[in-house]
Design an enzyme around this catalytic site. Structure first.
Site, PDB file in Angstrom:
ATOM      1  N   ARG A 113       4.499   1.095  -0.944  1.00 52.96           N
ATOM      2  CA  ARG A 113       5.849   0.695  -1.341  1.00 52.96           C
ATOM      3  C   ARG A 113       5.790  -0.047  -2.678  1.00 52.96           C
ATOM      4  NH1 ARG A 113      10.412   0.139   1.462  1.00 52.96           N
ATOM      5  NH2 ARG A 113       9.250   0.758   3.333  1.00 52.96           N
ATOM      6  N   GLN A 126       3.711 -10.018   3.110  1.00 55.75           N
ATOM      7  CA  GLN A 126       3.747  -9.467   1.759  1.00 55.75           C
ATOM      8  C   GLN A 126       5.080  -9.771   1.074  1.00 55.75           C
ATOM      9  OE1 GLN A 126       2.871  -5.483   3.034  1.00 55.75           O
ATOM     10  NE2 GLN A 126       0.709  -5.633   2.503  1.00 55.75           N
ATOM     11  N   THR A 130     -11.859  -7.717   1.112  1.00 55.61           N
ATOM     12  CA  THR A 130     -11.880  -9.006   1.806  1.00 55.61           C
ATOM     13  C   THR A 130     -10.514  -9.689   1.790  1.00 55.61           C
ATOM     14  OG1 THR A 130     -12.622 -10.051  -0.259  1.00 55.61           O
ATOM     15  CG2 THR A 130     -14.318  -9.452   1.350  1.00 55.61           C
ATOM     16  N   TYR A 147      -5.466  -7.780   4.530  1.00 57.69           N
ATOM     17  CA  TYR A 147      -5.468  -6.548   5.318  1.00 57.69           C
ATOM     18  C   TYR A 147      -6.841  -6.284   5.925  1.00 57.69           C
ATOM     19  CZ  TYR A 147      -3.014  -2.482   6.920  1.00 57.69           C
ATOM     20  OH  TYR A 147      -2.374  -1.586   7.726  1.00 57.69           O
ATOM     21  N   CYS A 193       0.811  -1.216   0.000  1.00 58.77           N
ATOM     22  CA  CYS A 193       0.000   0.000   0.000  1.00 58.77           C
ATOM     23  C   CYS A 193       0.843   1.264   0.000  1.00 58.77           C
ATOM     24  CB  CYS A 193      -0.960   0.003   1.185  1.00 58.77           C
ATOM     25  SG  CYS A 193      -0.131   0.015   2.786  1.00 58.77           S
TER      26      CYS A 193
END
Length: 415
Positions: free
Chosen positions: A49, A122, A192, A195, A47
């Site tokens: 990077r 991530q 959904t 996160y 979100c």
């Protein structure tokens, strides 16, 4: 040589990151297909990077500059202004600096919220995606796998594990003063993914009881059943009752047309690319909080950072030493293995004790290999690897091929 191009909340404007997230279609195979000097690639997009980790040929004249352009070329239909902005702002790292940066990123030390939990998953999902596309190399695999190990130790030995906070929790901290009792607040969650699950946990920790989820992909009902919340099939209808709207999806943008009335609502946009159109902020009754605003409240570099950075530095140094020592270790083990095979060939199958003899010889070979392997890493860490390699040549007549280190697995230390 490892290379990394990093555009993140510290060096790149959020508007540029937002457009990169919307327009970029960079993938490991895209970079590999278009540039022969790139041996492997892992792309990490979160979100706040965008990073590309490459394994490139060495020596390569102008390697870092060419690698930077290879990544920028892969970003798809971005405007020239945004590409130029990335070229000017994104940080390029090479060699051991890439390893240390990756370890710090995976540990949450480079995140907008120091010690955030989500980044570790991530990072590993980025590796898995590249592996599924056949885009990794031994060097990239080893670096990313060691990053996961480093993260575990950072959280075990520093206070980041206890203090680690997510963007959702920081955002809720910011609005706590506006909420008398979270049990009375009707929350609408858009998204959904993983996160979203983190966001639900953060809301329930504050006492939120009335949570509804909407998904443009049709997964809301199953997701809601899993987490014990309600689902909504239509966003505008769900908006009618919502007091707080939280968005965390990469697949939907909330527009002003979906705000049904001018009743006061708090909208928290945790997405990049933005999940909420900027025009929503102009709708009467709406207070919009986005990542750029959250970022001003999330920088907590003093929170256990020093000890955590020391752990990262130690692991990065160990990784470099093991990599540099790998050819010498392989040479020693190869030499002993050759001698072992010669002895095994002399053991006759008809001998009743042949199997026991072979097992004893293999054990002896392992014992003989252990101490030189440990010493190779110690000399590499002390910057004295040349002395160790010279000793191998003097004692065993072994000539170590340094460049082979790029293509062999780093031998793991015992234990």
């Amino acid at each position: 040589m490892l290379f990394c191009l990093s555009a993140n909340h510290r060096n790149t404007e959020f508007d540029v990151l937002d457009r990169v997230s919307r327009s970029a279609d960079a993938s490991p195979e895209t970079i590999l297909t278009n540039h022969d000097f790139v041996r492997g690639a892992v792309v990490l997009a979160t979100c706040n990077r965008f990073e590309a980790y490459l394994d490139i040929d060495e020596p390569l004249t102008g390697g870092a500059a060419l690698a930077r352009e290879a990544v920028l070329d892969s970003l798809g239909p971005l405007g020239d202004g945004d590409v130029d902005a990335l070229r000017a702002s994104a940080v390029a790292l090479s060699g051991d600096d890439v390893v240390r940066h990756l370890f710090a990123v995976s540990s949450g030390l480079e995140s907008m919220v120091l010690g955030e939990d989500e980044i570790t998953g991530q990072v590993q999902r980025a590796l898995a995606a590249a592996r599924a596309r056949g885009a990794t190399t031994p060097q990239l695999e080893q670096a990313f796998q060691r990053a996961a190990h480093t993260t575990r130790e950072v959280r075990a030995t520093s206070d980041l594990g206890a203090a680690g906070r997510s963007l959702a929790r920081i955002a809720l901290d910011m609005v706590d003063s506006r909420v008398t009792d979270w049990a009375d607040v009707r929350v609408l969650l858009v998204g959904t993914g993983q996160y979203a699950a983190t966001t639900i946990a953060a809301l329930q920790a504050r006492g939120a009881l009335d949570i509804t989820v909407f998904s443009s992909t049709g997964r809301a009902e199953r997701f809601a059943a899993r987490y014990g919340i309600r689902s909504a099939a239509d966003l505008r209808t769900a908006m009618v009752d919502a007091d707080v709207v939280m968005t965390c999806t990469a697949r939907y943008t909330v527009t002003a047309d979906e705000i049904p009335d001018h009743r006061p609502r708090l909208v928290i946009d945790l997405g990049l690319p933005r999940n909420v159109d900027q025009a929503v902020a102009d709708v009467p009754g709406i207070e919009l909080i986005d990542l750029e605003l959250i970022g001003r409240h999330a920088a907590l570099p003093e929170l256990g950072g020093r000890g955590a950075h020391e752990v990262v530095g130690s692991h990065a140094a160990t990784f470099a030493a093991e990599r540099d020592a790998a050819p010498a270790v392989v040479a020693v083990r190869g030499h002993i293995q050759t001698a072992l095979e010669a002895e095994l060939a002399r053991v006759k199958d008809a001998d009743p004790g042949a199997d026991a003899t072979r097992a004893a010889l293999r054990h002896l070979a392992g014992v003989l290999s252990h101490t030189p392997s440990v010493r190779a890493r110690e000399f590499a860490a002390a910057g004295r690897l040349d002395e160790f390699e010279a000793a191998l040549e003097t004692v065993f007549g072994l000539e170590v091929a340094r460049r082979a280190a790029q293509d062999i697995d780093i031998p793991r230390a015992a234990g």
